[in-house]
Scaffold this motif. Structure first.
Motif, PDB file in Angstrom:
ATOM      1  N   LEU A 106      61.082 149.291  -4.579  1.00  0.00           N
ATOM      2  CA  LEU A 106      60.633 148.971  -3.233  1.00  0.00           C
ATOM      3  C   LEU A 106      60.676 147.454  -3.053  1.00  0.00           C
ATOM      4  O   LEU A 106      59.843 146.727  -3.575  1.00  0.00           O
ATOM      5  CB  LEU A 106      59.221 149.510  -3.005  1.00  0.00           C
ATOM      6  N   ASP A 107      61.671 146.986  -2.337  1.00  0.00           N
ATOM      7  CA  ASP A 107      61.969 145.570  -2.147  1.00  0.00           C
ATOM      8  C   ASP A 107      61.770 144.775  -3.437  1.00  0.00           C
ATOM      9  O   ASP A 107      60.950 143.841  -3.494  1.00  0.00           O
ATOM     10  CB  ASP A 107      61.144 144.961  -1.017  1.00  0.00           C
ATOM     11  N   PRO A 108      62.507 145.123  -4.485  1.00  0.00           N
ATOM     12  CA  PRO A 108      62.397 144.376  -5.742  1.00  0.00           C
ATOM     13  C   PRO A 108      62.882 142.946  -5.552  1.00  0.00           C
ATOM     14  O   PRO A 108      63.749 142.675  -4.716  1.00  0.00           O
ATOM     15  CB  PRO A 108      63.332 145.150  -6.685  1.00  0.00           C
ATOM     16  N   VAL A 109      62.332 142.036  -6.333  1.00  0.00           N
ATOM     17  CA  VAL A 109      62.749 140.632  -6.245  1.00  0.00           C
ATOM     18  C   VAL A 109      64.038 140.471  -7.045  1.00  0.00           C
ATOM     19  O   VAL A 109      64.027 140.408  -8.276  1.00  0.00           O
ATOM     20  CB  VAL A 109      61.653 139.695  -6.788  1.00  0.00           C
ATOM     21  N   ILE A 110      65.155 140.446  -6.335  1.00  0.00           N
ATOM     22  CA  ILE A 110      66.477 140.267  -6.953  1.00  0.00           C
ATOM     23  C   ILE A 110      67.218 139.234  -6.122  1.00  0.00           C
ATOM     24  O   ILE A 110      67.747 139.533  -5.049  1.00  0.00           O
ATOM     25  CB  ILE A 110      67.266 141.592  -7.017  1.00  0.00           C
ATOM     26  N   TRP A 111      67.221 137.994  -6.617  1.00  0.00           N
ATOM     27  CA  TRP A 111      67.893 136.917  -5.899  1.00  0.00           C
ATOM     28  C   TRP A 111      69.410 137.060  -6.014  1.00  0.00           C
ATOM     29  O   TRP A 111      69.918 137.821  -6.836  1.00  0.00           O
ATOM     30  CB  TRP A 111      67.467 135.558  -6.464  1.00  0.00           C
ATOM     31  N   TYR A 153      71.473 149.933 -16.728  1.00  0.00           N
ATOM     32  CA  TYR A 153      70.758 151.201 -16.581  1.00  0.00           C
ATOM     33  C   TYR A 153      71.714 152.278 -16.064  1.00  0.00           C
ATOM     34  O   TYR A 153      72.329 152.118 -15.003  1.00  0.00           O
ATOM     35  CB  TYR A 153      69.570 151.048 -15.626  1.00  0.00           C
ATOM     36  N   PRO A 154      71.858 153.408 -16.780  1.00  0.00           N
ATOM     37  CA  PRO A 154      72.887 154.381 -16.417  1.00  0.00           C
ATOM     38  C   PRO A 154      72.453 155.422 -15.383  1.00  0.00           C
ATOM     39  O   PRO A 154      73.294 156.161 -14.871  1.00  0.00           O
ATOM     40  CB  PRO A 154      73.176 155.069 -17.758  1.00  0.00           C
ATOM     41  N   GLY A 155      71.157 155.506 -15.098  1.00  0.00           N
ATOM     42  CA  GLY A 155      70.661 156.562 -14.223  1.00  0.00           C
ATOM     43  C   GLY A 155      70.755 156.217 -12.746  1.00  0.00           C
ATOM     44  O   GLY A 155      71.252 155.163 -12.348  1.00  0.00           O
ATOM     45  N   ALA A 156      70.257 157.150 -11.940  1.00  0.00           N
ATOM     46  CA  ALA A 156      70.271 156.966 -10.482  1.00  0.00           C
ATOM     47  C   ALA A 156      69.236 155.915 -10.076  1.00  0.00           C
ATOM     48  O   ALA A 156      68.131 155.863 -10.618  1.00  0.00           O
ATOM     49  CB  ALA A 156      69.975 158.289  -9.789  1.00  0.00           C
ATOM     50  N   ILE A 157      69.619 155.083  -9.115  1.00  0.00           N
ATOM     51  CA  ILE A 157      68.735 154.041  -8.593  1.00  0.00           C
ATOM     52  C   ILE A 157      68.751 154.113  -7.067  1.00  0.00           C
ATOM     53  O   ILE A 157      69.806 154.145  -6.447  1.00  0.00           O
ATOM     54  CB  ILE A 157      69.185 152.633  -9.018  1.00  0.00           C
ATOM     55  N   ARG A 158      67.553 154.131  -6.494  1.00  0.00           N
ATOM     56  CA  ARG A 158      67.413 154.001  -5.039  1.00  0.00           C
ATOM     57  C   ARG A 158      66.592 152.756  -4.749  1.00  0.00           C
ATOM     58  O   ARG A 158      65.525 152.572  -5.334  1.00  0.00           O
ATOM     59  CB  ARG A 158      66.736 155.226  -4.430  1.00  0.00           C
ATOM     60  N   ILE A 159      67.106 151.911  -3.872  1.00  0.00           N
ATOM     61  CA  ILE A 159      66.409 150.693  -3.487  1.00  0.00           C
ATOM     62  C   ILE A 159      66.115 150.755  -1.993  1.00  0.00           C
ATOM     63  O   ILE A 159      67.013 151.025  -1.185  1.00  0.00           O
ATOM     64  CB  ILE A 159      67.250 149.438  -3.794  1.00  0.00           C
ATOM     65  N   LEU A 160      64.858 150.529  -1.641  1.00  0.00           N
ATOM     66  CA  LEU A 160      64.469 150.369  -0.248  1.00  0.00           C
ATOM     67  C   LEU A 160      64.161 148.898  -0.013  1.00  0.00           C
ATOM     68  O   LEU A 160      63.240 148.345  -0.625  1.00  0.00           O
ATOM     69  CB  LEU A 160      63.235 151.226   0.086  1.00  0.00           C
ATOM     70  N   ALA A 168      75.802 153.256   1.279  1.00  0.00           N
ATOM     71  CA  ALA A 168      75.527 154.471   2.048  1.00  0.00           C
ATOM     72  C   ALA A 168      75.070 155.636   1.194  1.00  0.00           C
ATOM     73  O   ALA A 168      74.217 156.418   1.607  1.00  0.00           O
ATOM     74  CB  ALA A 168      76.765 154.862   2.850  1.00  0.00           C
ATOM     75  N   ALA A 169      75.636 155.806   0.010  1.00  0.00           N
ATOM     76  CA  ALA A 169      75.350 157.024  -0.766  1.00  0.00           C
ATOM     77  C   ALA A 169      75.679 156.772  -2.226  1.00  0.00           C
ATOM     78  O   ALA A 169      75.951 155.657  -2.648  1.00  0.00           O
ATOM     79  CB  ALA A 169      76.161 158.200  -0.211  1.00  0.00           C
ATOM     80  N   GLY A 170      75.666 157.874  -2.994  1.00  0.00           N
ATOM     81  CA  GLY A 170      75.992 157.793  -4.408  1.00  0.00           C
ATOM     82  C   GLY A 170      74.764 157.625  -5.266  1.00  0.00           C
ATOM     83  O   GLY A 170      73.627 157.701  -4.800  1.00  0.00           O
ATOM     84  N   ALA A 171      74.990 157.383  -6.566  1.00  0.00           N
ATOM     85  CA  ALA A 171      73.883 157.244  -7.507  1.00  0.00           C
ATOM     86  C   ALA A 171      73.120 155.943  -7.307  1.00  0.00           C
ATOM     87  O   ALA A 171      71.991 155.816  -7.760  1.00  0.00           O
ATOM     88  CB  ALA A 171      74.407 157.325  -8.937  1.00  0.00           C
ATOM     89  N   ARG A 172      73.723 154.947  -6.662  1.00  0.00           N
ATOM     90  CA  ARG A 172      73.062 153.674  -6.376  1.00  0.00           C
ATOM     91  C   ARG A 172      72.932 153.542  -4.852  1.00  0.00           C
ATOM     92  O   ARG A 172      73.836 153.049  -4.180  1.00  0.00           O
ATOM     93  CB  ARG A 172      73.863 152.510  -6.963  1.00  0.00           C
ATOM     94  N   ARG A 173      71.822 154.009  -4.320  1.00  0.00           N
ATOM     95  CA  ARG A 173      71.580 153.971  -2.874  1.00  0.00           C
ATOM     96  C   ARG A 173      70.713 152.765  -2.545  1.00  0.00           C
ATOM     97  O   ARG A 173      69.668 152.558  -3.144  1.00  0.00           O
ATOM     98  CB  ARG A 173      70.880 155.246  -2.412  1.00  0.00           C
ATOM     99  N   VAL A 174      71.143 151.989  -1.567  1.00  0.00           N
ATOM    100  CA  VAL A 174      70.371 150.840  -1.102  1.00  0.00           C
ATOM    101  C   VAL A 174      70.230 150.963   0.414  1.00  0.00           C
ATOM    102  O   VAL A 174      71.231 150.990   1.130  1.00  0.00           O
ATOM    103  CB  VAL A 174      71.057 149.506  -1.473  1.00  0.00           C
ATOM    104  N   GLU A 175      68.983 151.047   0.876  1.00  0.00           N
ATOM    105  CA  GLU A 175      68.705 151.270   2.289  1.00  0.00           C
ATOM    106  C   GLU A 175      67.708 150.233   2.790  1.00  0.00           C
ATOM    107  O   GLU A 175      67.014 149.593   2.010  1.00  0.00           O
ATOM    108  CB  GLU A 175      68.135 152.672   2.494  1.00  0.00           C
ATOM    109  N   THR A 176      67.633 150.097   4.102  1.00  0.00           N
ATOM    110  CA  THR A 176      66.724 149.146   4.733  1.00  0.00           C
ATOM    111  C   THR A 176      65.617 149.898   5.465  1.00  0.00           C
ATOM    112  O   THR A 176      65.874 150.914   6.126  1.00  0.00           O
ATOM    113  CB  THR A 176      67.488 148.255   5.734  1.00  0.00           C
ATOM    114  N   VAL A 177      64.384 149.414   5.340  1.00  0.00           N
ATOM    115  CA  VAL A 177      63.236 149.983   6.050  1.00  0.00           C
ATOM    116  C   VAL A 177      63.094 149.222   7.370  1.00  0.00           C
ATOM    117  O   VAL A 177      62.638 148.074   7.391  1.00  0.00           O
ATOM    118  CB  VAL A 177      61.952 149.868   5.213  1.00  0.00           C
TER     119      VAL A 177
END
Length: 294
Positions: free
Chosen positions: A136-141, A240-247, A261-270
């Motif tokens: 949830l909004d991780p700090v990743i510069w 990290y080999p697993g599924a990641i979702r970032i909001l 948009a999709a896949g094992a690495r999903r990144v979406e905006t709130v």
């Protein structure tokens, strides 16, 4: 709702002994204690696990959740070392110790801000213990910023950051919880928080001393977490080999990972949510946690 889901979380401690100093990590244990842990949730800088009680407790009818207080926060009793501190490897290693202490199958791991970043780095070291991630909004510069922050002398410049300097000046003592609540309500980072969540933050955010009620996360330690940025979450994302979702927050996000948009690495905006959207948009975060862990 099941009475179990409405009951207060249990308090437990997990021993931690690593190169950063040993002691006990305080953990809130939500849900049925007879079932394996489904989800581990790590909080943001300056807060504590109880801050997120209203977010996590409604899920405890379906899930068992462990929510730790990070080093230097809440009721956790682990030493903090400010001198020469450059990154969040201490938080990473503490979460590794917690993952190693969980009995049963791999767990889903979620975290907010520093909790998400540290959880990602821990999962990269213990992928066999983490089934999937929600950040949830991780700090990743940006990558170039991460490289710069790892240069030998840049750590001194970070100390001049206005956020770091302002945090060091944060009031640390209060006469009462009511005084603290009135001082925080609607101001600064707490703008838009429900009163219940703000009161929950103060449950483990203050402790009694001879001088009054003191912040359990000392301003110097909170500031150190802002200044110490010489770690590499991009490396952890690759490993990290697993599924990641970032909001990501819709405004003022601290996460430079691009939207996908999709896949094992999903990144979406709130939409409409700032960096502290788990407090102001708890329903969005709660739905994501439930989707993660079931």
């Amino acid at each position: 709702m099941d009475a179990l889901a409405l009951s207060a979380p249990r308090r437990l401690t997990v021993p931690v002994d690593n190169r950063w100093g040993g002691g006990e990590m305080a953990v809130l244990d939500f849900g049925d204690p007879k079932r394996p842990v489904d989800l581990v949730f790590a909080h943001a800088n300056g807060f504590n696990a109880w801050t997120y009680r209203a977010l996590l407790q409604p899920l405890s009818g379906a899930l068992r959740i462990w929510a730790p207080d990070l080093r230097g926060h809440g009721r956790t009793r682990l030493p903090v070392r400010l001198e020469g501190r450059r990154g969040w490897r201490d938080h990473r290693d503490d979460l590794i110790a917690l993952l190693d202490a969980v009995d049963g199958p791999p767990v889903a791991l979620a975290g907010h801000s520093i909790g998400g970043t540290s959880g990602l780095m821990a999962a990269a070291e213990r992928p066999e213990r983490v089934s999937r991630l929600l950040l949830l909004d991780p700090v990743i510069w940006r990558r170039e910023m991460v490289l710069m922050m790892n240069l030998p002398l840049v750590g001194r410049l970070a100390e001049r950051n206005p956020i770091v300097a302002g945090t060091r000046r944060r009031r640390a003592l209060f006469d009462s919880r009511e005084q603290a609540l009135a001082g925080y309500r609607g101001r600064g980072a707490f703008k838009g928080w429900p009163d219940m969540m703000l009161a929950d933050y103060l449950v483990d955010g203050l402790r009694e001393t001879d001088q009054g009620l003191e912040l359990t996360c000392a301003p110097d330690w909170e500031a150190s977490n802002y200044a110490a940025q010489a770690h590499n979450p991009w490396r952890a994302l690759r490993r990290y080999p697993g599924a990641i979702r970032i909001l990501k927050a819709g405004t003022g996000s601290l996460c430079a990972v691009p939207v996908t948009a999709a896949g094992a690495r999903r990144v979406e905006t709130v939409a409409g949510g700032g960096h502290l959207f788990p407090m102001t948009h708890a329903d969005v975060a709660r739905d994501a946690l439930l989707e993660l862990a079931v």
